[in-house]
Design an enzyme around this catalytic site. Sequence first.
Site, PDB file in Angstrom:
ATOM      1  N   HIS A 234      -9.180  -3.633  -2.107  1.00  0.00           N
ATOM      2  CA  HIS A 234      -8.204  -2.899  -1.293  1.00  0.00           C
ATOM      3  C   HIS A 234      -8.543  -1.404  -1.283  1.00  0.00           C
ATOM      4  CE1 HIS A 234      -3.901  -2.117   0.045  1.00  0.00           C
ATOM      5  NE2 HIS A 234      -4.273  -0.926  -0.394  1.00  0.00           N
ATOM      6  N   GLU A 235      -8.779  -0.848  -2.470  1.00  0.00           N
ATOM      7  CA  GLU A 235      -9.054   0.590  -2.556  1.00  0.00           C
ATOM      8  C   GLU A 235     -10.412   0.940  -1.951  1.00  0.00           C
ATOM      9  OE1 GLU A 235      -6.576   2.377  -3.088  1.00  0.00           O
ATOM     10  OE2 GLU A 235      -5.300   0.857  -4.000  1.00  0.00           O
TER      11      GLU A 235
ATOM     12  N   CYS B  99       0.848  -1.188   0.000  1.00  0.00           N
ATOM     13  CA  CYS B  99       0.000   0.000   0.000  1.00  0.00           C
ATOM     14  C   CYS B  99       0.886   1.240   0.000  1.00  0.00           C
ATOM     15  CB  CYS B  99      -0.888  -0.011   1.242  1.00  0.00           C
ATOM     16  SG  CYS B  99      -1.993   1.397   1.384  1.00  0.00           S
TER      17      CYS B  99
END
Length: 171
Positions: free
Chosen positions: A133-134, A91
């Site tokens: 994830h986003e 990330c």
Amino acid sequence: MSVLQVLHIPDERLRIVAEPVKEVNADIQRIVDDMFDTMYAEEGIGLAATQVDIHQRIIVIDVSENRDERLVLINPELLEQSGETGIEEGCLSIPEQRAFVPRAEKVKIRALDRDGKSFELEADGLLAICIQHEMDHLVGKLFIDYLSPMKRQRIRQKVEKLDRMKAKAAG
């Protein structure tokens, strides 16, 4: 267009829940363009607006090898998910750290594009993982939240040390 500053843990602004975009206009399009510039400059494959201290439901993604398949997700909604998969995720807000995160293998989402047009997308593989994830960022969740408290603390300490070293080197 410009490169924006990416927030790093433990910055609490990463925990702010993003608000829906009310209208896709020139200001939102400029944010999208700046987010792509930032994502490419940081060598990422996805970026949520939360990571650049903009608390609106905007995501940019490009998982292509040639960096020429831009995907814009404004106000994304998860419609369906199925299967199980996972990879070692990284990330931009947690630099140089990776950990395995379980994810759905396939997702179906609805979102608005850069022009404000609604569309649906079915994704699998890396794209599905990146979308999940986003989308987590938009609700203030980070990949380290899936880890044990001990692993999470170890990663946080490493990132804080890395940021101190970079700040010292910068003068």
